[in-house]
Write a protein that holds these residues in place. Structure first.
Motif, mmCIF file in Angstrom:
data_model
loop_
_atom_site.group_PDB
_atom_site.id
_atom_site.type_symbol
_atom_site.label_atom_id
_atom_site.label_comp_id
_atom_site.label_asym_id
_atom_site.label_seq_id
_atom_site.Cartn_x
_atom_site.Cartn_y
_atom_site.Cartn_z
ATOM 1 N N GLU A 7 50.638 77.749 51.380
ATOM 2 C CA GLU A 7 49.222 78.110 51.522
ATOM 3 C C GLU A 7 49.051 79.554 52.004
ATOM 4 N N TYR A 8 49.774 79.926 53.072
ATOM 5 C CA TYR A 8 49.600 81.285 53.586
ATOM 6 C C TYR A 8 50.032 82.320 52.553
ATOM 7 N N GLN A 9 51.062 82.014 51.777
ATOM 8 C CA GLN A 9 51.526 82.961 50.760
ATOM 9 C C GLN A 9 50.478 83.157 49.663
ATOM 10 N N LYS A 10 49.906 82.049 49.203
ATOM 11 C CA LYS A 10 48.843 82.141 48.184
ATOM 12 C C LYS A 10 47.655 82.928 48.719
ATOM 13 N N THR A 11 47.254 82.597 49.936
ATOM 14 C CA THR A 11 46.078 83.219 50.540
ATOM 15 C C THR A 11 46.277 84.720 50.719
ATOM 16 N N LEU A 12 47.422 85.114 51.266
ATOM 17 C CA LEU A 12 47.683 86.540 51.486
ATOM 18 C C LEU A 12 47.818 87.295 50.166
ATOM 19 N N SER A 13 48.444 86.667 49.180
ATOM 20 C CA SER A 13 48.568 87.308 47.859
ATOM 21 C C SER A 13 47.201 87.509 47.217
ATOM 22 N N LEU A 14 46.341 86.517 47.329
ATOM 23 C CA LEU A 14 44.990 86.645 46.778
ATOM 24 C C LEU A 14 44.204 87.751 47.486
ATOM 25 N N PRO A 31 40.607 85.679 36.233
ATOM 26 C CA PRO A 31 40.514 84.228 36.012
ATOM 27 C C PRO A 31 41.694 83.462 36.631
ATOM 28 N N ALA A 32 42.885 84.030 36.566
ATOM 29 C CA ALA A 32 44.052 83.391 37.193
ATOM 30 C C ALA A 32 43.896 83.378 38.713
ATOM 31 N N CYS A 33 43.316 84.429 39.260
ATOM 32 C CA CYS A 33 43.039 84.466 40.702
ATOM 33 C C CYS A 33 42.072 83.360 41.093
ATOM 34 N N ARG A 34 41.063 83.180 40.274
ATOM 35 C CA ARG A 34 40.076 82.131 40.549
ATOM 36 C C ARG A 34 40.760 80.760 40.562
ATOM 37 N N GLN A 35 41.641 80.507 39.598
ATOM 38 C CA GLN A 35 42.375 79.232 39.561
ATOM 39 C C GLN A 35 43.223 79.054 40.810
ATOM 40 N N GLU A 36 43.917 80.122 41.194
ATOM 41 C CA GLU A 36 44.764 80.074 42.389
ATOM 42 C C GLU A 36 43.903 79.820 43.631
ATOM 43 N N ALA A 37 42.773 80.496 43.722
ATOM 44 C CA ALA A 37 41.874 80.318 44.867
ATOM 45 C C ALA A 37 41.341 78.889 44.929
#
Length: 178
Positions: A7-14, A31-37
């Motif tokens: 979770e922290y990795q996804k959040t910080l990358s976004l 759009p890929a960012c939106r999916q990840e978010a």
């Protein structure tokens, strides 16, 4: 080697991505960012990132790019280089820059395109480290992020909420490793 992104990795990358310069490839990956978010578990962080994406997309390419340049590149108060906000002591700034460079080198990374005090680069670094190491990196830059947040609030910037997300992750990582 970590196989699943936490979770922290996804959040910080976004957050790092949303603070990066909005060139054509950046827009194509939104759009890929939106999916990840949308896959984030923390409902507050998820909503802030999705709201930021909405804000950017509603503004559109030209207007957002102009805002980005005006806010993060041409403003001494709100740029994303963390040693630039206290420019009264250039010796101190040089020492801090070296400390940031060592933060990357000590964790097995080197920067060839970016200065080591660039917020998105530091967030990407933290996103590629273990929770303990990421917590140390974020703790090191926390006072600078808090100062930047105060300046974002004064400038009424929507990106203030992204800094809140980063500070939330910093607190959670500090709590997990304490």
């Amino acid at each position: 080697m970590m196989t699943e992104t936490t979770e922290y990795q996804k959040t910080l990358s976004l957050a790092a991505y949303l603070f990066a310069y909005p060139h054509a490839e950046w827009w194509a990956k939104l759009p890929a960012c939106r999916q990840e978010a949308a896959s984030l578990e923390n409902p507050q962080n998820k909503q802030i990132i999705l709201d930021t994406l909405d804000y950017i997309e509603i503004m559109g390419h030209k207007e957002y790019e102009e805002l980005y340049v005006r806010t993060f590149e041409f403003s001494a108060n709100t740029n994303l280089y963390l040693t630039m906000h206290d420019r009264t002591d250039f010796g101190k700034q040089a020492r801090e820059m070296l400390e940031f460079k060592n933060l990357f080198l000590d964790n097995g990374y080197d920067l060839n395109k970016e200065l080591p005090d660039f917020l998105p680069a530091l967030l990407e670094l933290a996103a590629h480290l273990s929770a303990e190491q990421a917590g140390k990196v974020l703790s090191r830059i926390q006072p600078k992020i808090e100062l930047l947040r105060q300046r974002f609030v004064a400038a009424k910037l929507a990106h203030t909420f992204l800094l809140d997300v980063i500070l939330t992750e910093t607190d959670e990582l500090e709590g997990a490793t304490a």
